[in-house]
Write a protein that holds these residues in place. Structure first.
Motif, PDB file in Angstrom:
ATOM      1  N   GLY A  87       0.785  -1.225   0.000  1.00  0.00           N
ATOM      2  CA  GLY A  87       0.000   0.000   0.000  1.00  0.00           C
ATOM      3  C   GLY A  87       0.819   1.279   0.000  1.00  0.00           C
ATOM      4  N   TYR A  88       2.106   1.195  -0.357  1.00  0.00           N
ATOM      5  CA  TYR A  88       2.976   2.367  -0.347  1.00  0.00           C
ATOM      6  C   TYR A  88       2.976   3.115  -1.672  1.00  0.00           C
ATOM      7  CZ  TYR A  88       4.818   0.447   4.006  1.00  0.00           C
ATOM      8  OH  TYR A  88       4.961  -0.049   5.276  1.00  0.00           O
ATOM      9  N   ILE A  89       2.621   2.432  -2.743  1.00  0.00           N
ATOM     10  CA  ILE A  89       2.525   3.102  -4.038  1.00  0.00           C
ATOM     11  C   ILE A  89       1.218   2.704  -4.713  1.00  0.00           C
ATOM     12  CG2 ILE A  89       5.022   3.212  -4.381  1.00  0.00           C
ATOM     13  CD1 ILE A  89       4.581   1.010  -6.574  1.00  0.00           C
ATOM     14  N   LYS A  90       0.833   3.533  -5.661  1.00  0.00           N
ATOM     15  CA  LYS A  90      -0.345   3.259  -6.470  1.00  0.00           C
ATOM     16  C   LYS A  90       0.103   3.268  -7.922  1.00  0.00           C
ATOM     17  CE  LYS A  90      -3.079   6.677  -7.030  1.00  0.00           C
ATOM     18  NZ  LYS A  90      -3.992   7.794  -6.882  1.00  0.00           N
ATOM     19  N   MET A  91      -0.291   2.233  -8.659  1.00  0.00           N
ATOM     20  CA  MET A  91       0.001   2.175 -10.092  1.00  0.00           C
ATOM     21  C   MET A  91      -1.271   2.516 -10.851  1.00  0.00           C
ATOM     22  SD  MET A  91       2.234  -1.261 -10.729  1.00  0.00           S
ATOM     23  CE  MET A  91       3.656  -1.617  -9.724  1.00  0.00           C
ATOM     24  N   THR A  92      -1.121   3.414 -11.806  1.00  0.00           N
ATOM     25  CA  THR A  92      -2.260   3.769 -12.658  1.00  0.00           C
ATOM     26  C   THR A  92      -1.839   3.637 -14.114  1.00  0.00           C
ATOM     27  OG1 THR A  92      -1.615   6.099 -12.556  1.00  0.00           O
ATOM     28  CG2 THR A  92      -3.296   5.365 -10.989  1.00  0.00           C
ATOM     29  N   VAL A  93      -2.797   3.326 -14.939  1.00  0.00           N
ATOM     30  CA  VAL A  93      -2.545   3.194 -16.371  1.00  0.00           C
ATOM     31  C   VAL A  93      -2.508   4.586 -16.979  1.00  0.00           C
ATOM     32  CG1 VAL A  93      -3.459   2.261 -18.550  1.00  0.00           C
ATOM     33  CG2 VAL A  93      -3.639   0.922 -16.438  1.00  0.00           C
ATOM     34  N   ASP A  94      -1.517   4.827 -17.809  1.00  0.00           N
ATOM     35  CA  ASP A  94      -1.366   6.115 -18.477  1.00  0.00           C
ATOM     36  C   ASP A  94      -2.536   6.323 -19.437  1.00  0.00           C
ATOM     37  OD1 ASP A  94      -0.277   7.797 -20.916  1.00  0.00           O
ATOM     38  OD2 ASP A  94       0.998   8.260 -19.190  1.00  0.00           O
ATOM     39  N   LYS A  95      -3.096   7.515 -19.417  1.00  0.00           N
ATOM     40  CA  LYS A  95      -4.260   7.817 -20.255  1.00  0.00           C
ATOM     41  C   LYS A  95      -3.915   7.857 -21.737  1.00  0.00           C
ATOM     42  CE  LYS A  95      -6.474  10.294 -16.545  1.00  0.00           C
ATOM     43  NZ  LYS A  95      -6.709  11.571 -15.911  1.00  0.00           N
ATOM     44  N   LYS A  96      -2.672   8.218 -22.055  1.00  0.00           N
ATOM     45  CA  LYS A  96      -2.263   8.321 -23.450  1.00  0.00           C
ATOM     46  C   LYS A  96      -1.749   7.003 -24.010  1.00  0.00           C
ATOM     47  CE  LYS A  96      -1.009  13.154 -22.911  1.00  0.00           C
ATOM     48  NZ  LYS A  96       0.095  14.099 -22.816  1.00  0.00           N
ATOM     49  N   ASP A  97      -1.188   6.152 -23.123  1.00  0.00           N
ATOM     50  CA  ASP A  97      -0.617   4.874 -23.552  1.00  0.00           C
ATOM     51  C   ASP A  97      -1.019   3.811 -22.541  1.00  0.00           C
ATOM     52  OD1 ASP A  97       0.871   2.679 -24.317  1.00  0.00           O
ATOM     53  OD2 ASP A  97       2.790   3.745 -24.398  1.00  0.00           O
ATOM     54  N   SER A  98      -2.009   3.012 -22.892  1.00  0.00           N
ATOM     55  CA  SER A  98      -2.573   2.039 -21.948  1.00  0.00           C
ATOM     56  C   SER A  98      -1.577   0.935 -21.558  1.00  0.00           C
ATOM     57  CB  SER A  98      -3.846   1.415 -22.521  1.00  0.00           C
ATOM     58  OG  SER A  98      -3.564   0.731 -23.723  1.00  0.00           O
ATOM     59  N   ARG A  99      -0.462   0.818 -22.293  1.00  0.00           N
ATOM     60  CA  ARG A  99       0.557  -0.175 -21.932  1.00  0.00           C
ATOM     61  C   ARG A  99       1.458   0.322 -20.808  1.00  0.00           C
ATOM     62  NH1 ARG A  99       3.419  -0.309 -27.441  1.00  0.00           N
ATOM     63  NH2 ARG A  99       2.911   1.854 -27.119  1.00  0.00           N
ATOM     64  N   LEU A 100       1.418   1.617 -20.543  1.00  0.00           N
ATOM     65  CA  LEU A 100       2.323   2.254 -19.592  1.00  0.00           C
ATOM     66  C   LEU A 100       1.648   2.417 -18.233  1.00  0.00           C
ATOM     67  CD1 LEU A 100       5.184   3.508 -19.664  1.00  0.00           C
ATOM     68  CD2 LEU A 100       4.090   5.692 -20.153  1.00  0.00           C
ATOM     69  N   LYS A 101       2.331   1.924 -17.185  1.00  0.00           N
ATOM     70  CA  LYS A 101       1.837   2.094 -15.820  1.00  0.00           C
ATOM     71  C   LYS A 101       2.682   3.145 -15.120  1.00  0.00           C
ATOM     72  CE  LYS A 101       0.142  -2.595 -15.348  1.00  0.00           C
ATOM     73  NZ  LYS A 101       0.341  -3.895 -14.724  1.00  0.00           N
ATOM     74  N   LYS A 102       2.009   4.080 -14.492  1.00  0.00           N
ATOM     75  CA  LYS A 102       2.716   5.130 -13.762  1.00  0.00           C
ATOM     76  C   LYS A 102       2.578   4.878 -12.268  1.00  0.00           C
ATOM     77  CE  LYS A 102       2.933   8.543 -17.276  1.00  0.00           C
ATOM     78  NZ  LYS A 102       2.886   9.948 -17.581  1.00  0.00           N
ATOM     79  N   ASN A 103       3.627   5.232 -11.546  1.00  0.00           N
ATOM     80  CA  ASN A 103       3.697   4.943 -10.118  1.00  0.00           C
ATOM     81  C   ASN A 103       3.750   6.232  -9.321  1.00  0.00           C
ATOM     82  OD1 ASN A 103       4.350   1.876 -10.256  1.00  0.00           O
ATOM     83  ND2 ASN A 103       5.717   2.829 -11.722  1.00  0.00           N
ATOM     84  N   THR A 104       3.042   6.242  -8.208  1.00  0.00           N
ATOM     85  CA  THR A 104       3.045   7.395  -7.318  1.00  0.00           C
ATOM     86  C   THR A 104       2.920   6.919  -5.882  1.00  0.00           C
ATOM     87  OG1 THR A 104       2.100   9.593  -7.002  1.00  0.00           O
ATOM     88  CG2 THR A 104       0.548   7.819  -7.386  1.00  0.00           C
ATOM     89  N   LEU A 105       3.415   7.713  -4.959  1.00  0.00           N
ATOM     90  CA  LEU A 105       3.308   7.368  -3.545  1.00  0.00           C
ATOM     91  C   LEU A 105       1.877   7.529  -3.064  1.00  0.00           C
ATOM     92  CD1 LEU A 105       6.373   9.165  -1.871  1.00  0.00           C
ATOM     93  CD2 LEU A 105       6.126   6.735  -2.362  1.00  0.00           C
TER      94      LEU A 105
END
Length: 159
Positions: free
Chosen positions: A82-100
């Motif tokens: 639960g330390y990071i959240k991965m979200t799918v990039d809106k422009k490229d659905s293959r790309l996952k972005k990570n944030t705290l």
């Protein structure tokens, strides 16, 4: 074995940096495992995500200089805890972005305190001026290393 080609390990920069880095990482790994049940790779990723939000694993690999598998394992662990959240990039659905997450930020802040205390203890043997020189020199070398690596790949591998 007799050879005239012997490195002076106390003057060979790659060895000195590597020896120091290995000892730093090993010490940090033991400390972070005991205090936080986290590894040094986890710390590196948390600290980067505290500086840059919403970044893909490829950016983490590029900045930190770790291989993709180590980063992927750590990201999965950090997400599971639960330390990071991965979200799918809106422009490229293959790309996952990570944030705290907020829990990740709290963990980062706890680890930050220990990391900064450790850095201060390590650097206290240097004058303020020497510390600034060290930081400047390491930044210069860090900026050049990718070009140097490419040069030698082209010279010896991609002939």
């Amino acid at each position: 074995m007799d050879t005239s080609l012997k490195l002076q390990l106390d003057r060979y920069i790659p060895a000195l940096i590597n020896f120091f880095s290995n000892k730093m990482s090993n010490g940090a790994s033991q400390l972070y495992a005991f205090l936080f049940d986290m590894g040094v790779t986890d710390w590196r990723i948390l600290s980067l995500l505290a500086v840059e939000e919403n970044i893909p694993a490829s950016r983490i690999c590029h900045v930190i200089g770790l291989d993709k598998s180590a980063v992927s394992r750590s990201l999965a662990k950090l997400q599971e805890r639960g330390y990071i959240k991965m979200t799918v990039d809106k422009k490229d659905s293959r790309l996952k972005k990570n944030t705290l997450t907020s829990a990740g930020l709290i963990m980062y802040e706890k680890m930050y305190q220990v990391a900064k205390e450790r850095e201060e203890k390590i650097l206290e043997v240097l004058s303020d001026e020497d510390q600034e020189h060290l930081i400047r020199i390491l930044n210069i070398l860090n900026c050049e290393i990718n070009d140097i690596n490419e040069f030698f790949i082209e010279k010896y591998i991609q002939k």
